[in-house]
Design a protein around this motif. Structure first.
Motif, PDB file in Angstrom:
ATOM      1  N   TRP A  49      -0.061 -20.797  -1.494  1.00 28.05           N
ATOM      2  CA  TRP A  49       1.326 -20.411  -2.159  1.00 28.05           C
ATOM      3  C   TRP A  49       2.302 -21.422  -2.585  1.00 28.05           C
ATOM      4  N   ARG A  50       2.087 -22.853  -1.771  1.00 29.34           N
ATOM      5  CA  ARG A  50       2.959 -23.760  -2.253  1.00 29.34           C
ATOM      6  C   ARG A  50       2.510 -24.240  -3.637  1.00 29.34           C
ATOM      7  N   GLU A  51       1.153 -24.116  -3.902  1.00 27.61           N
ATOM      8  CA  GLU A  51       0.710 -24.498  -5.261  1.00 27.61           C
ATOM      9  C   GLU A  51       1.105 -23.585  -6.363  1.00 27.61           C
ATOM     10  N   PHE A  52       0.834 -22.099  -6.106  1.00 27.86           N
ATOM     11  CA  PHE A  52       0.945 -21.343  -7.210  1.00 27.86           C
ATOM     12  C   PHE A  52       2.025 -20.171  -7.065  1.00 27.86           C
ATOM     13  N   GLY A  53       2.513 -20.109  -5.897  1.00 31.31           N
ATOM     14  CA  GLY A  53       3.526 -19.063  -5.501  1.00 31.31           C
ATOM     15  C   GLY A  53       4.627 -19.342  -6.558  1.00 31.31           C
ATOM     16  N   ASP A  54       5.472 -18.096  -6.871  1.00 32.87           N
ATOM     17  CA  ASP A  54       6.497 -18.149  -7.931  1.00 32.87           C
ATOM     18  C   ASP A  54       7.908 -17.584  -6.753  1.00 32.87           C
ATOM     19  N   GLN A  55       7.817 -17.248  -5.830  1.00 31.91           N
ATOM     20  CA  GLN A  55       9.135 -16.829  -4.989  1.00 31.91           C
ATOM     21  C   GLN A  55       8.477 -16.964  -3.364  1.00 31.91           C
ATOM     22  N   PRO A  56       9.596 -16.652  -2.362  1.00 27.35           N
ATOM     23  CA  PRO A  56       9.015 -16.762  -1.265  1.00 27.35           C
ATOM     24  C   PRO A  56       8.218 -15.877  -0.819  1.00 27.35           C
ATOM     25  N   LEU A  57       7.405 -16.537   0.219  1.00 27.08           N
ATOM     26  CA  LEU A  57       6.216 -15.628   0.634  1.00 27.08           C
ATOM     27  C   LEU A  57       6.704 -15.782   2.357  1.00 27.08           C
ATOM     28  N   ARG A  58       6.565 -14.710   3.196  1.00 28.25           N
ATOM     29  CA  ARG A  58       6.672 -14.611   4.410  1.00 28.25           C
ATOM     30  C   ARG A  58       5.248 -14.513   4.878  1.00 28.25           C
ATOM     31  N   ILE A  59       5.104 -15.231   5.975  1.00 31.55           N
ATOM     32  CA  ILE A  59       3.692 -15.307   6.529  1.00 31.55           C
ATOM     33  C   ILE A  59       4.051 -15.120   8.016  1.00 31.55           C
ATOM     34  N   CYS A  60       3.539 -13.904   8.521  1.00 32.24           N
ATOM     35  CA  CYS A  60       3.649 -13.822   9.981  1.00 32.24           C
ATOM     36  C   CYS A  60       2.497 -13.665  10.727  1.00 32.24           C
ATOM     37  N   ARG A  61       2.823 -14.577  11.788  1.00 29.52           N
ATOM     38  CA  ARG A  61       1.824 -14.487  12.883  1.00 29.52           C
ATOM     39  C   ARG A  61       1.807 -13.474  14.182  1.00 29.52           C
ATOM     40  N   LEU A  62       0.657 -12.867  14.047  1.00 26.49           N
ATOM     41  CA  LEU A  62       0.650 -11.754  15.194  1.00 26.49           C
ATOM     42  C   LEU A  62      -0.631 -11.673  15.956  1.00 26.49           C
ATOM     43  N   TRP A  63      -0.652 -12.708  16.860  1.00 32.68           N
ATOM     44  CA  TRP A  63      -1.705 -13.093  17.853  1.00 32.68           C
ATOM     45  C   TRP A  63      -0.794 -13.388  18.950  1.00 32.68           C
ATOM     46  N   ASP A  64      -1.520 -13.603  20.230  1.00 29.83           N
ATOM     47  CA  ASP A  64      -0.955 -14.285  21.499  1.00 29.83           C
ATOM     48  C   ASP A  64       0.039 -13.570  21.959  1.00 29.83           C
ATOM     49  N   THR A  65       1.053 -14.234  22.239  1.00 30.10           N
ATOM     50  CA  THR A  65       2.622 -13.643  22.432  1.00 30.10           C
ATOM     51  C   THR A  65       3.505 -13.369  21.391  1.00 30.10           C
ATOM     52  N   ASN A  66       3.053 -13.573  20.030  1.00 29.28           N
ATOM     53  CA  ASN A  66       3.832 -13.589  18.950  1.00 29.28           C
ATOM     54  C   ASN A  66       4.202 -12.280  18.589  1.00 29.28           C
ATOM     55  N   GLN A  67       5.435 -11.776  17.987  1.00 31.69           N
ATOM     56  CA  GLN A  67       5.686 -10.314  17.717  1.00 31.69           C
ATOM     57  C   GLN A  67       6.210 -10.305  16.196  1.00 31.69           C
ATOM     58  N   VAL A  68       6.135  -9.396  15.536  1.00 34.42           N
ATOM     59  CA  VAL A  68       6.195  -9.421  14.243  1.00 34.42           C
ATOM     60  C   VAL A  68       7.228  -8.262  13.949  1.00 34.42           C
ATOM     61  N   GLY A  69       8.166  -8.321  12.953  1.00 31.77           N
ATOM     62  CA  GLY A  69       9.130  -7.140  12.600  1.00 31.77           C
ATOM     63  C   GLY A  69       8.861  -6.941  11.217  1.00 31.77           C
ATOM     64  N   ASN A  70       9.464  -5.693  10.755  1.00 33.03           N
ATOM     65  CA  ASN A  70       9.128  -5.295   9.390  1.00 33.03           C
ATOM     66  C   ASN A  70      10.232  -6.143   8.685  1.00 33.03           C
ATOM     67  N   SER A  71       9.844  -6.352   7.455  1.00 33.05           N
ATOM     68  CA  SER A  71      10.735  -7.294   6.599  1.00 33.05           C
ATOM     69  C   SER A  71      10.989  -6.562   5.389  1.00 33.05           C
ATOM     70  N   LEU A  72      12.185  -6.991   4.811  1.00 33.79           N
ATOM     71  CA  LEU A  72      12.525  -6.375   3.330  1.00 33.79           C
ATOM     72  C   LEU A  72      11.837  -7.579   2.451  1.00 33.79           C
ATOM     73  N   GLU A  73      11.041  -8.512   2.811  1.00 29.37           N
ATOM     74  CA  GLU A  73      10.854  -9.651   1.951  1.00 29.37           C
ATOM     75  C   GLU A  73       9.960  -9.042   0.901  1.00 29.37           C
ATOM     76  N   SER A  74      10.039  -9.354  -0.449  1.00 33.36           N
ATOM     77  CA  SER A  74       9.174  -8.836  -1.424  1.00 33.36           C
ATOM     78  C   SER A  74       7.638  -9.146  -1.299  1.00 33.36           C
ATOM     79  N   HIS A  75       7.385 -10.349  -0.679  1.00 31.02           N
ATOM     80  CA  HIS A  75       5.955 -10.952  -0.473  1.00 31.02           C
ATOM     81  C   HIS A  75       5.806 -11.239   0.827  1.00 31.02           C
ATOM     82  N   SER A  76       5.038 -10.589   1.702  1.00 32.40           N
ATOM     83  CA  SER A  76       4.334 -10.617   3.004  1.00 32.40           C
ATOM     84  C   SER A  76       3.208 -10.439   3.347  1.00 32.40           C
ATOM     85  N   VAL A  77       2.569 -11.283   4.272  1.00 36.76           N
ATOM     86  CA  VAL A  77       1.368 -11.376   4.837  1.00 36.76           C
ATOM     87  C   VAL A  77       1.521 -11.379   6.366  1.00 36.76           C
ATOM     88  N   VAL A  78       0.740 -10.558   7.163  1.00 39.99           N
ATOM     89  CA  VAL A  78       0.655 -10.479   8.402  1.00 39.99           C
ATOM     90  C   VAL A  78      -0.831 -10.977   8.941  1.00 39.99           C
TER      91      VAL A  78
END
Length: 184
Positions: free
Chosen positions: A86-115
């Motif tokens: 994404w740093r090489e090719f992305g054209d806007q912010p990207l939200r990358i969420c970690r959902l493992w171990d003790t991590n939690q993830v909430g819904n987001s209004l970000e236009s681009h996201s990966v869980v």
């Protein structure tokens, strides 16, 4: 602060696979499934991430994308690959969420996201109301798909609308050993 990583161009065979992945995830009334089989080190993760990133940038794919792996290490590899590509090719912010171990993830209004999640964590959270939004993932990627045969993974896929005769969203499995564990 890291700048553009200056990634080398994909090889011709990787470009072809990237195009096929983009075709797979392109919005369709009949989502499809596929298995990407490449030997270890041939670029399964890079090719897949770059294809999905391009689909996001062309607005041919909505967010979130759900990336499932069986270990924290594979999840972290996916996160780092997404970050680099994404740093090489992305054209806007990207939200990358970690959902493992003790991590939690909430819904987001970000236009681009990966869980990026482990199958074990999804097995624990899939029935919680606060994760219902994840059921609407635009595409599901399963890393090391040859290991994704347990009851927990089957239940998670069913929760995502993917079962033996039903595919509500594109599904892509990644593996270097497609016949491992089949007795072949």
């Amino acid at each position: 602060v890291l700048g553009p990583p200056q990634l080398p161009a994909l090889h011709a065979y990787q470009e072809r696979l990237s195009s096929l992945i983009q075709e797979l995830v392109r919005t369709s009334d009949t989502p499809q499934r596929a298995l990407l089989f490449l030997p270890t080190g041939a670029g399964k993760t890079r090719v897949t991430v770059q294809a999905l990133a391009e689909s996001l940038m062309k607005q041919e794919l909505d967010s979130p994308i759900l990336w499932i792996a069986q270990s924290d290490e594979l999840c972290e590899q996916a996160v780092q690959t997404w970050s680099t590509v994404w740093r090489e090719f992305g054209d806007q912010p990207l939200r990358i969420c970690r959902l493992w171990d003790t991590n939690q993830v909430g819904n987001s209004l970000e236009s681009h996201s990966v869980v990026v999640a482990t199958d074990a964590k999804l097995d624990r959270v899939r029935d919680q109301d606060e994760y219902d939004w994840l059921r609407r993932a635009s595409a599901v990627i399963i890393d090391e798909a040859h290991t994704a045969t347990g009851d927990g993974m089957t239940a998670t896929l069913k929760w995502l609308g993917i079962s033996g005769g039903k595919t509500e969203r594109p599904l892509l499995g990644l593996t270097a050993t497609p016949f491992k564990g089949t007795g072949s």
